[in-house]
Design a protein around this motif. Structure first.
Motif, short mmCIF file in Angstrom:
data_model
loop_
_atom_site.label_atom_id
_atom_site.label_comp_id
_atom_site.label_asym_id
_atom_site.label_seq_id
_atom_site.Cartn_x
_atom_site.Cartn_y
_atom_site.Cartn_z
N UNK A 76 32.50 73.55 50.48
CA UNK A 76 33.75 73.78 50.13
C UNK A 76 34.75 73.58 51.14
N UNK A 83 40.16 66.83 52.67
CA UNK A 83 41.00 66.65 51.99
C UNK A 83 42.47 66.79 52.98
N UNK A 117 44.99 57.00 44.72
CA UNK A 117 45.37 56.77 46.06
C UNK A 117 45.98 55.65 46.35
N UNK B 73 29.30 73.43 41.72
CA UNK B 73 28.54 72.35 42.25
C UNK B 73 28.21 71.14 41.10
N UNK B 74 28.93 70.61 40.75
CA UNK B 74 28.63 69.53 39.71
C UNK B 74 27.86 68.44 40.26
N UNK B 79 30.43 64.21 37.97
CA UNK B 79 31.52 64.06 38.65
C UNK B 79 32.15 62.50 38.22
N UNK B 83 35.79 62.12 36.33
CA UNK B 83 36.60 61.18 37.05
C UNK B 83 36.83 60.20 35.86
N UNK B 106 34.98 74.77 40.87
CA UNK B 106 35.23 75.17 42.13
C UNK B 106 36.68 74.49 42.31
N UNK B 107 37.78 75.51 42.37
CA UNK B 107 39.16 75.35 42.79
C UNK B 107 39.14 74.26 43.76
N UNK B 108 38.51 74.66 44.96
CA UNK B 108 38.66 73.80 46.13
C UNK B 108 38.15 72.25 45.92
N UNK B 109 36.80 72.31 45.28
CA UNK B 109 36.39 70.97 45.00
C UNK B 109 37.25 69.95 43.91
N UNK B 111 40.33 70.26 43.65
CA UNK B 111 41.68 70.09 44.08
C UNK B 111 41.72 68.68 44.91
N UNK B 112 40.68 68.17 45.12
CA UNK B 112 40.49 66.76 45.62
C UNK B 112 41.30 65.74 44.75
N UNK B 113 42.40 65.23 45.65
CA UNK B 113 43.20 64.07 44.93
C UNK B 113 44.38 64.69 44.38
N UNK B 115 47.23 65.86 45.31
CA UNK B 115 48.62 65.77 45.58
C UNK B 115 48.73 64.33 45.34
#
Lengths: 394, 394
Positions: A76, A83, A117, B73-74, B79, B83, B106-109, B111-113, B115
């Motif tokens: 993480x 990221x 992206x 941890x998918x 994933x 996606x 997992x909030x952190x994982x 979160x990817x992308x 923004x």
């Protein structure tokens, strides 16, 4: 309907699309550890220097040639770090980013978010098919070829005869050439082992061994080839086919390499290197114990570096690793230049007078190059106590 | 400079922003397995039905209230699947998507992308701080509150006295209200255990137990609360505070639940449920072995469903699981309604005549509800042979 404005800082816009300057980097390996040490702060610092260089050099784009992560299943903390860097590069600093997955990345995991992206000119290619859809920025067509296996090319081209990376690359380059636009510069971004280069310790042996080499002349049709995979920027001796190398030293075998990034101008072609200064360098110290712990010696040394120590002593040195770590906290390797004289007959009596724990500790360190950790020390002490107890009883 | 046009299909645009219809779903748990069975194809089929419903109902947005993945941890397949769904929803079908992370993500994982996603009105909130930045679509302000722990609220509000989810929610709702825009509808999207609901088997016990309940009246200021966490759409009995439930049955305890999605109209408020028909339902069969394997019985049953079998027999049935699986390939549980009469004295003689392997198999099945697999059968046979050999020698 909503419109989102994308602000980019390309100078080529001002220059009518006739020139292009980009930064070439690769092999970030976010999440990598150097022996016992976490490199994340070193990686963040290297990234900050890269940004500084990119700003100073007024580059139009950032090219990252694979191995963004060190492993398919990044932690993480690694995910958060990468990221953050990519968001900073593309959304905050408005650079177009041209990236590919490497053999250390999970292409599928890295693909997350990529369809979004592209709206801000962040192209992260993870599939072979995407390599034939060039990204045009300014005067340049970028062909972003992710790490691939021969089987991927065999399936993509529906050709049973493709069994090597070389055969795959022949087909791939031929297909790419059909997309060449006249009057444009053509840049290939790829991640593989190109012929003429030599390996270093920190690439995973199996994966490098499984890759056949790609002969450099196969890529002669490109104006520049931005490679990732080997960590040495000098691995090839070609003007226009280059590894950027990793931004940090990832093993002792890389100790003499200068790390950094290439700044590439397309038209007219020009290239220069900008070095990155690490927080902790990787260095080798070869000397005797007495000198190494002498302030007169170490006062001139950056003792916080990652240090591989080669001891010239032949005698047993009690707690050698612990003693050295008090002065050099980031020792990553400890070797003896010559074999330890533990079995020398003249030493026999002397050794027999040492406590069993000291003997065990010395032996462990001589063999492994590491001191016992706290848990190992506890186990060893308990075992010796049991044996001693046993001896007393018998 | 480049401009990217974002095409959205909101009807509220045509309606001058005075009404809003959205689809409320949650707890997709992509990657979840039901006992030995992979659910990915069932999950893809449920997704396709959801899309169909969303198109028919002409919704303006899709709300997903957490637990997109089944685990932090998918797998790569999970994933890729999620996606693909999110890309389809937002980039191909142009729906605004309003989503939060759940306790299984997992909030952190996740979160990817994120923004980048916002440019196309895909809001995926993973941090408490984001909950106070409402997303306005049409006449509605959506407050997207990801799964959180009391400590997150304690840090965010810098208040040492927040130790429960209830206390956290009091502060969170008060803070959200300061962002309420008059004349707008206010919708909360959240993932927690709201009071008045009951648990089912397929939520992780520890995590549910660790969550204090949030009293429903705490959320009275919202026009609608779209919840995730509990898999039963009927867990609460409130008009405007609802769990959508999971799109599929994830345990035998959910066998009697109707799965699907809510279609919510904001102004005037209206809500209706649209059911999702699974590829494989989860059902329970209680009967004796003879009936279960009788074509006259099973011809009317969807034998491909996930089936929990309760046998009413009291006798030993050799290879019961293997026999049943030949008819019902997706048995997920096998129970006896009454204890097996293995120790009944009247049966003693009869049992003593059975081969040791049959006795062992019966016992294993009676205790575990499963037949021996091939490897276990082999081990058992080898062990019995050894014992027999031993007996002969002795």
């Amino acid at each position: 309907m909503a419109a989102i404005m994308v602000i980019l800082k390309q100078t080529y816009v001002q220059n009518g699309g006739v020139k292009m300057r980009f930064l070439h980097t690769a092999d970030w390996h976010i999440g990598k550890r150097l022996h016992d040490f976490d490199l994340i702060e070193d990686q963040k610092a290297a990234y900050q220097q890269m940004i500084q260089i990119a700003e100073e050099e007024k580059v139009d784009a950032i090219v990252i040639a694979g191995d963004l992560y060190d492993r398919a299943l990044a932690s993480e903390e690694s995910v958060q770090t990468l990221n953050g860097m990519l968001e900073d590069l593309n959304l905050k600093r408005h650079w177009p980013v041209l990236a590919i997955s490497g053999n250390h990345d999970s292409a599928i995991r890295l693909e997350t978010g990529t369809p979004w992206y592209q709206a801000t000119h962040f192209y992260l290619h993870t599939k072979l098919a995407q390599a034939f859809d060039p990204v045009t920025i300014g005067d340049t067509q970028f062909f972003l070829l992710p790490y691939f296996e021969p089987v991927d090319a065999r399936l993509y081209f529906d050709r049973d005869d493709i069994h090597t990376v070389q055969a795959a690359m022949e087909a791939i380059v031929a297909e790419m050439q059909t997309h060449f636009e006249a009057g444009k510069q053509h840049v290939l971004v790829a991640h593989f082992f190109a012929a003429g280069s030599s390996h270093s310790d920190s690439e995973t042996k199996i994966e490098v061994g499984g890759l056949n080499a790609v002969p450099v002349d196969l890529m002669a049709c490109f104006d520049y080839v931005a490679l990732g995979h080997l960590h040495n920027r000098d691995a090839l001796h070609e003007d226009r086919v280059r590894y950027s190398g990793s931004p940090l030293k990832f093993s002792v075998s890389e100790k003499d390499q200068t790390k950094g990034v290439w700044i590439v101008d397309t038209n007219p072609f020009a290239i220069h290197f900008r070095a990155i200064t690490p927080i902790h360098d990787v260095v080798e110290l070869t000397n005797n114990f007495k000198t190494l712990i002498d302030p007169a010696f170490y006062q001139d040394i950056n003792r916080n570096d990652f240090i591989a120590v080669t001891l010239t002593d032949v005698d047993v040195i009690p707690n050698v690793m612990q003693e050295l770590r008090q002065i050099y906290p980031h020792i990553i390797e400890l070797h003896r230049q010559q074999a330890l004289t533990v079995d020398a007959p003249t030493e026999g009596v002397q050794r027999r007078q040492l406590a069993p724990m000291t003997l065990l500790t010395d032996y462990f360190e001589a063999v492994t190059g590491h001191a016992l950790d706290d848990q190992q020390q506890k186990w060893a002490e308990q075992s010796l106590q049991k044996l001693q107890h046993h001896d007393t009883e018998a």
